[in-house]
Design a protein around this motif. Structure first.
Motif, PDB file in Angstrom:
ATOM      1  N   THR A 448       0.834  -1.204   0.000  1.00 20.16           N
ATOM      2  CA  THR A 448       0.000   0.000   0.000  1.00 20.16           C
ATOM      3  C   THR A 448       0.865   1.250   0.000  1.00 20.16           C
ATOM      4  O   THR A 448       0.598   2.212  -0.739  1.00 20.16           O
ATOM      5  N   ALA A 449       1.923   1.253   0.824  1.00 15.41           N
ATOM      6  CA  ALA A 449       2.838   2.394   0.824  1.00 15.41           C
ATOM      7  C   ALA A 449       3.518   2.537  -0.534  1.00 15.41           C
ATOM      8  O   ALA A 449       3.752   3.663  -1.014  1.00 15.41           O
ATOM      9  N   GLY A 450       3.812   1.411  -1.173  1.00 15.33           N
ATOM     10  CA  GLY A 450       4.471   1.456  -2.468  1.00 15.33           C
ATOM     11  C   GLY A 450       3.636   2.115  -3.548  1.00 15.33           C
ATOM     12  O   GLY A 450       4.133   2.943  -4.325  1.00 15.33           O
ATOM     13  N   VAL A 451       2.349   1.775  -3.615  1.00 14.60           N
ATOM     14  CA  VAL A 451       1.511   2.309  -4.695  1.00 14.60           C
ATOM     15  C   VAL A 451       0.879   3.647  -4.348  1.00 14.60           C
ATOM     16  O   VAL A 451       0.500   4.410  -5.240  1.00 14.60           O
ATOM     17  N   MET A 452       0.772   3.974  -3.033  1.00 10.66           N
ATOM     18  CA  MET A 452       0.037   5.174  -2.624  1.00 10.66           C
ATOM     19  C   MET A 452       0.929   6.298  -2.106  1.00 10.66           C
ATOM     20  O   MET A 452       0.537   7.460  -2.170  1.00 10.66           O
ATOM     21  N   LEU A 453       2.101   5.969  -1.551  1.00 12.01           N
ATOM     22  CA  LEU A 453       2.924   6.972  -0.881  1.00 12.01           C
ATOM     23  C   LEU A 453       4.312   7.021  -1.528  1.00 12.01           C
ATOM     24  O   LEU A 453       5.218   6.279  -1.123  1.00 12.01           O
ATOM     25  N   PRO A 454       4.515   7.893  -2.497  1.00 13.35           N
ATOM     26  CA  PRO A 454       5.811   7.939  -3.189  1.00 13.35           C
ATOM     27  C   PRO A 454       6.950   8.439  -2.303  1.00 13.35           C
ATOM     28  O   PRO A 454       8.114   8.322  -2.681  1.00 13.35           O
ATOM     29  N   TRP A 455       6.635   8.982  -1.101  1.00 16.51           N
ATOM     30  CA  TRP A 455       7.676   9.471  -0.201  1.00 16.51           C
ATOM     31  C   TRP A 455       8.387   8.326   0.532  1.00 16.51           C
ATOM     32  O   TRP A 455       9.452   8.523   1.070  1.00 16.51           O
ATOM     33  N   VAL A 456       7.767   7.141   0.581  1.00 16.01           N
ATOM     34  CA  VAL A 456       8.337   6.040   1.357  1.00 16.01           C
ATOM     35  C   VAL A 456       9.549   5.466   0.633  1.00 16.01           C
ATOM     36  O   VAL A 456       9.473   5.104  -0.549  1.00 16.01           O
ATOM     37  N   SER A 457      10.667   5.374   1.352  1.00 16.18           N
ATOM     38  CA  SER A 457      11.912   4.877   0.778  1.00 16.18           C
ATOM     39  C   SER A 457      12.093   3.390   1.091  1.00 16.18           C
ATOM     40  O   SER A 457      11.331   2.799   1.866  1.00 16.18           O
ATOM     41  N   SER A 458      13.132   2.803   0.530  1.00 13.82           N
ATOM     42  CA  SER A 458      13.400   1.379   0.730  1.00 13.82           C
ATOM     43  C   SER A 458      13.705   1.073   2.187  1.00 13.82           C
ATOM     44  O   SER A 458      13.175   0.116   2.766  1.00 13.82           O
ATOM     45  N   ARG A 459      14.578   1.900   2.808  1.00 16.23           N
ATOM     46  CA  ARG A 459      14.933   1.646   4.196  1.00 16.23           C
ATOM     47  C   ARG A 459      13.735   1.818   5.121  1.00 16.23           C
ATOM     48  O   ARG A 459      13.534   1.034   6.048  1.00 16.23           O
ATOM     49  N   GLY A 460      12.925   2.836   4.853  1.00 16.71           N
ATOM     50  CA  GLY A 460      11.730   3.027   5.665  1.00 16.71           C
ATOM     51  C   GLY A 460      10.765   1.864   5.549  1.00 16.71           C
ATOM     52  O   GLY A 460      10.201   1.401   6.552  1.00 16.71           O
ATOM     53  N   ALA A 461      10.541   1.369   4.324  1.00 13.71           N
ATOM     54  CA  ALA A 461       9.625   0.240   4.125  1.00 13.71           C
ATOM     55  C   ALA A 461      10.138  -1.018   4.825  1.00 13.71           C
ATOM     56  O   ALA A 461       9.358  -1.767   5.430  1.00 13.71           O
ATOM     57  N   LEU A 462      11.453  -1.255   4.763  1.00 20.20           N
ATOM     58  CA  LEU A 462      12.013  -2.450   5.396  1.00 20.20           C
ATOM     59  C   LEU A 462      11.888  -2.380   6.915  1.00 20.20           C
ATOM     60  O   LEU A 462      11.489  -3.355   7.569  1.00 20.20           O
ATOM     61  N   LEU A 463      12.205  -1.220   7.501  1.00 28.37           N
ATOM     62  CA  LEU A 463      12.060  -1.063   8.949  1.00 28.37           C
ATOM     63  C   LEU A 463      10.594  -1.153   9.368  1.00 28.37           C
ATOM     64  O   LEU A 463      10.266  -1.747  10.399  1.00 28.37           O
ATOM     65  N   GLY A 464       9.713  -0.580   8.558  1.00 29.32           N
ATOM     66  CA  GLY A 464       8.284  -0.685   8.862  1.00 29.32           C
ATOM     67  C   GLY A 464       7.798  -2.115   8.815  1.00 29.32           C
ATOM     68  O   GLY A 464       7.024  -2.556   9.681  1.00 29.32           O
ATOM     69  N   GLY A 465       8.257  -2.871   7.809  1.00 33.58           N
ATOM     70  CA  GLY A 465       7.854  -4.266   7.694  1.00 33.58           C
ATOM     71  C   GLY A 465       8.333  -5.106   8.856  1.00 33.58           C
ATOM     72  O   GLY A 465       7.567  -5.898   9.426  1.00 33.58           O
ATOM     73  N   PHE A 466       9.601  -4.938   9.251  1.00 35.55           N
ATOM     74  CA  PHE A 466      10.132  -5.709  10.374  1.00 35.55           C
ATOM     75  C   PHE A 466       9.456  -5.321  11.690  1.00 35.55           C
ATOM     76  O   PHE A 466       9.163  -6.180  12.533  1.00 35.55           O
ATOM     77  N   SER A 467       9.218  -4.032  11.888  1.00 36.80           N
ATOM     78  CA  SER A 467       8.544  -3.589  13.114  1.00 36.80           C
ATOM     79  C   SER A 467       7.160  -4.204  13.219  1.00 36.80           C
ATOM     80  O   SER A 467       6.762  -4.722  14.278  1.00 36.80           O
ATOM     81  N   SER A 468       6.417  -4.169  12.119  1.00 32.62           N
ATOM     82  CA  SER A 468       5.072  -4.742  12.114  1.00 32.62           C
ATOM     83  C   SER A 468       5.111  -6.249  12.320  1.00 32.62           C
ATOM     84  O   SER A 468       4.269  -6.809  13.039  1.00 32.62           O
ATOM     85  N   LEU A 469       6.091  -6.903  11.732  1.00 33.98           N
ATOM     86  CA  LEU A 469       6.207  -8.355  11.880  1.00 33.98           C
ATOM     87  C   LEU A 469       6.388  -8.739  13.344  1.00 33.98           C
ATOM     88  O   LEU A 469       5.738  -9.671  13.841  1.00 33.98           O
ATOM     89  N   LEU A 470       7.236  -8.028  14.050  1.00 37.68           N
ATOM     90  CA  LEU A 470       7.471  -8.329  15.467  1.00 37.68           C
ATOM     91  C   LEU A 470       6.218  -8.074  16.306  1.00 37.68           C
ATOM     92  O   LEU A 470       5.849  -8.885  17.161  1.00 37.68           O
TER      93      LEU A 470
END
Length: 606
Positions: A448-470
């Protein structure tokens, strides 16, 4: 008659029933053999014409996405069949029987999901012409995110598909008494066989057959069961008397099992993760030749699923109307919640040779369609995201075929083995949605961040994914632990054992676990304790996981100042965001360089 004797007498699965069941399996196997031979003919034709390596690679596309020339009707039937697993077939009637028809309001969120899919996700994926959905993550972010997404998909499959296999085994056990660990390997072997040799086309056309069997089986149960108790009027009357038919619950309590908000907001996230970002479903949409065909498939798919949910919901009310005065769960006639529908089938259709076999074939059809879809999608993900990514030399046609078929066999065997773990857990509908949110919440947030939020970077998406996973792993484990230990107990609708015509352990009684004034919710052993985040409605889990991902990803990206809208490929953005970014770039190209910095600051603030 004692309850044990009655249960044994209902297990009257005769040779006509076994014949019907085996015929369904045989048809699936024959379809697999047919498309295996077709794939071989296509391969020989390409070699005879002297095709180069790139053109020979189209054999993988033919195996995984049907050469992108599939028709809308079989794909729609395949989508319905893959989506309506045995979990829905047995879990939804059980949910309505125990907690009322409030759950059925989730159908509204299915329609909302259709609009999100139609306008936001599908145009992006179809234009990119992908085989693996997770290749999008590499194009939008980087290879690390692609691998993260692929691993999450595999984890989600490991959590979901063993439950899919287990559910029809419950029905078979109720009908025949055969141990579930005897029947699951046999049936899964057939599924692995036709998926392995026939590819997507075999999976899709077996799904068509299985969808028809599912609808036929449920129609038999509804018609015969309704006639036996005196017609639909009796079903509605008994449902109203016990508040199983109810208006939407607009409570804002996040811990209530079902409210309007959990069903709509949480429901949209639940359907999106199952349909918009799932390799299982996207792979079918991408097998259609054009975006227009894919959009037609969305709405015909939604219409079919809505019809099936209504059928399953009515079946839950029918089960209650049949057992209104003798609850089979309290008397232990049904030993598990999810054996209620098989019990109804054996009582209403058991004396008609072959009809119980049709129902069991229908339940297994639902499971086989989901399992074959999952195995086919796993072969696509492993081939595209792992083997081709890390192997420098291109694969030969023989090596590609070996990888794809090996993945199907290995994961098929693994899923059968994991059934032993599923047997120890709770009711399948809540269990499935809860466990799948561990992986699907982060995935939905990243896409969703990928298609809707062009401000989200690779590092931000990865940290967000890991945080949510935990966070989601902690929430799901904690919630499931409380359910298994009995610390979290959801209130049932009223039931009774006053009218039983057989003996059982305990005394006949009326049970009214909640007042009939609309005070819904759940009770725990410590109702006055502090709020526990993991005790929110299980329908919020996927939504919460996605929101954690999006918020962390956006905040990290802005803090690190890594977002550069000028470098984002607009093809990777949903159409309306794409137009906004392109207009912004056009304005910047006409603006003096000295004013760019102030314009960026203003746009960030607004």
């Amino acid at each position: 008659m004692h309850v044990e004797e009655l249960r044994a007498s209902l297990q009257s699965f005769g040779w006509p029933d076994y014949l019907v069941f085996c015929l369904m399996l045989a048809i699936c196997a024959v379809i697999g053999i047919h498309f295996c031979l077709q794939l071989r003919r296509e391969s020989r034709s390409q070699k005879a014409q002297g095709k180069d390596a790139e053109e020979l690679a189209s054999s993988a596309a033919s195996y995984l996405v049907g050469g992108r020339q599939m028709k809308v009707f079989p794909i729609t039937m395949s989508l319905i069949s893959s989506f309506i697993s045995g979990i829905t077939l047995l879990g939804t009637p059980t949910e309505v029987y125990l907690y009322g028809a409030q759950y059925l309001y989730i159908m509204g969120s299915l329609v909302l999901m259709g609009f999100c899919m139609y306008y936001f996700f599908l145009p992006v994926f179809h234009e990119l012409n992908l085989i693996s959905t997770y290749k999008y993550l590499e194009q939008r972010y980087n290879r690390s995110l692609r691998l993260f997404g692929s691993v999450m998909f595999i984890v989600a499959s490991l959590l979901w598909l063993p439950i899919v296999i287990y559910v029809p085994a419950i029905a078979f056990n109720q009908a025949t008494g055969v141990n579930i660990h005897v029947v699951t390997p046999i049936v899964c072997l057939v599924c692995i066989f036709y998926t392995c040799i026939g590819g997507l086309k075999a999976v899709v056309w077996t799904d068509v057959v299985q969808t028809l069997i599912m609808f036929g089986a449920m129609a038999l149960v509804l018609i015969k069961g309704t006639l036996d108790i005196g017609g639909p009027g009796v079903v509605w009357q008994r449902a109203r008397e016990t508040a199983r038919l109810e208006r939407p619950n607009f409570s804002t309590d996040l811990t209530e099992r079902y409210t309007f908000f959990s069903l709509v907001l949480g429901g949209v996230a639940h359907w999106l993760k199952s349909n918009a970002i799932s390799q299982n479903m996207i792979q079918r949409y991408l097998s259609l030749p054009t975006l227009r065909h894919a959009r037609i498939a969305i709405w015909t798919f939604i219409a079919g699923v809505l019809a099936f949910i209504l059928i399953c919901g009515y079946t839950g009310l029918l089960i209650y109307a049949t057992y209104a005065q003798c609850d089979p769960l309290e008397t232990k006639l049904a030993q598990r919640n999810d054996q209620l529908l098989p019990l109804l089938v054996m009582e209403t259709l058991g004396k008609y040779p072959g009809l119980p076999g049709v129902f069991v074939a229908g339940v297994f059809s639902a499971a086989l369609s989901s399992l074959s879809t999952g195995l086919n999608s796993l072969s696509a993900v492993v081939l595209e995201d792992f083997v081709k990514t890390f192997r420098k030399a291109p694969l030969t046609e023989r090596q590609t075929a070996f990888v794809m078929r090996s993945v199907v066999v290995v994961f098929g065997v693994l899923f059968v083995a994991l059934v032993f773990a599923v047997e120890k857990l709770g009711a399948v509908l809540q269990l499935t949605i809860t466990l799948s949110s561990v992986a699907n919440g982060p995935l939905l947030g990243i896409f969703t961040a990928g298609v809707m939020l062009p401000w989200v970077s690779s590092r931000g998406a990865l940290l967000g994914g890991f945080s949510s996973l935990l966070v989601m792993a902690w929430m799901c484990v904690s919630a499931q632990r409380d359910l298994v230990t009995g610390d979290l107990v959801y209130r049932r609708k009223p039931y009774s054992t006053m009218g039983c015509n057989y003996t059982f352990a305990g005394e006949p009684a009326d049970f009214s676990p909640l007042p009939l004034d609309g005070s819904f919710g759940f009770s725990t052993s410590s109702t006055n304790g502090p709020f526990q985040l993991y005790r929110i409605s299980y329908l919020y889990f996927t939504l919460f996981g996605a929101l954690v991902t999006i918020v962390v990803a956006l905040v990290v990206s802005l803090l690190l100042r890594e977002s550069d809208l000028d470098t984002v490929d607009t093809r990777l953005l949903t159409p309306f965001v794409r137009r906004w970014v392109e207009r912004r770039r056009h304005r910047r190209s006409q603006t003096p360089l000295s004013t760019h910095k102030s314009k960026d600051l203003k746009e960030t603030l607004t």
